[in-house]
Design a protein around this motif. Structure first.
Motif, PDB file in Angstrom:
ATOM      1  N   THR A   1       0.857  -1.179   0.000  1.00 31.29           N
ATOM      2  CA  THR A   1       0.000   0.000   0.000  1.00 31.29           C
ATOM      3  C   THR A   1       0.894   1.230   0.000  1.00 31.29           C
ATOM      4  O   THR A   1       1.744   1.398   0.876  1.00 31.29           O
TER       5      THR A   1
ATOM      6  N   ARG B   1       3.573   6.017   1.669  1.00 30.17           N
ATOM      7  CA  ARG B   1       4.660   5.150   2.146  1.00 30.17           C
ATOM      8  C   ARG B   1       5.984   5.897   2.101  1.00 30.17           C
ATOM      9  O   ARG B   1       6.391   6.411   1.058  1.00 30.17           O
TER      10      ARG B   1
ATOM     11  N   LEU C   1      -1.550   1.424   6.550  1.00 31.24           N
ATOM     12  CA  LEU C   1      -0.460   2.326   6.150  1.00 31.24           C
ATOM     13  C   LEU C   1      -0.402   3.550   7.052  1.00 31.24           C
ATOM     14  O   LEU C   1       0.686   3.991   7.452  1.00 31.24           O
TER      15      LEU C   1
END
Length: 262
Positions: free
Chosen positions: A112, A130, A217
């Motif tokens: 993700t 990320r 995430l």
């Protein structure tokens, strides 16, 4: 790939979707509601909001795949997949409980890369990329620090896919360690609240990708820990979700493994 550029566009799409969902929320007496299963509802708002998000994503990113809760996948060629939950917490939504959200995640090569959870009722946008950190309405966000299970709230989820005994085992395991639990009927918001330090963690025996990828995430980028899974596998079949602040994660994983055996 420039995740930030995609994130900014995706956030606009999520906020526009949230505004549409909120308009439906303000006129619940006119809403058509169908039941998919035990405590599993879908409304014309869910379907319309998802179609609106799909159209906006398709216009902005025509080569990307789109997967959503209420409609069939739309294939793409870029290797990037958008995962949509138009209204997470539909049971709350249809009962005028202001605990629901719009979820949008972006996945690339099994990871993700973008996570957005937008709560239109309170105008709170939880956003992560990320490697780029996590924010709440643009301000840096952090999980809770320095607290054990008995010093905060743990979110817990349940669903119709598993036997109720597993949920009760989880409750007993958390209670035995002094935990205070809440089930707010929106796994997405529970994950967002964990990322923001409001909850210490969250466990559920099974979640679909559209419910959890964005929140996982958020938690990682806010300094928390998650039970690692391949995002593409989660899109295909879903799985157990265990997340938490660093101080409680190992205990939550132990409790979840005992309560939710694979």
């Amino acid at each position: 790939m420039k995740w930030q550029d995609k994130t900014e566009t995706a956030l606009r799409i999520a906020k526009d979707a949230g505004a549409l969902a909120l308009d439906y929320f303000h006129k619940l007496d006119t809403l058509r509601i169908d039941q998919k299963g035990h405590q599993d509802f879908v409304t014309e708002a869910d379907r319309t909001v998802e179609l609106t998000m799909r159209a906006a994503l398709g216009a902005a990113f025509p080569e990307d795949t789109i997967v959503g809760e209420e409609h069939a996948p739309h294939p793409g060629t870029s290797g990037f997949t958008w995962v949509i939950d138009p209204i997470d917490g539909t049971a709350n939504f249809i009962n005028a409980i202001p605990l629901w959200c719009v979820i949008l995640a972006g996945v690339y090569k099994g990871k993700t890369r973008i996570g957005i959870i937008y709560d239109p009722v309170h105008d709170e946008a939880f956003v992560a990329t990320r490697g780029g950190g996590a924010t709440l309405n643009g301000a840096p966000m952090q999980v809770a620090k320095g607290k054990g299970i008995g010093e905060g709230t743990i979110g817990i989820g349940s669903n119709g896919r598993k036997r109720p005994e597993s949920f009760m085992r989880a409750v007993q395991g958390l209670t035995a360690e002094g935990g205070v639990m809440v089930r707010n009927a929106s796994g997405g918001l529970s994950l967002a609240y964990t990322a923001a330090g409001r909850f210490l963690g969250y466990i559920e025996d099974h979640m679909n990708a559209w419910d959890c990828l964005a929140g996982q995430l958020l938690i990682q980028e806010a300094g928390g820990r998650i039970e690692e899974q391949d995002a593409d596998d989660m899109i295909a079949v879903g799985g157990r979700v265990v997340v938490g602040a660093p101080e409680v994660f190992d205990d939550l994983l132990r409790i979840a493994k005992a309560a939710f055996p694979s």
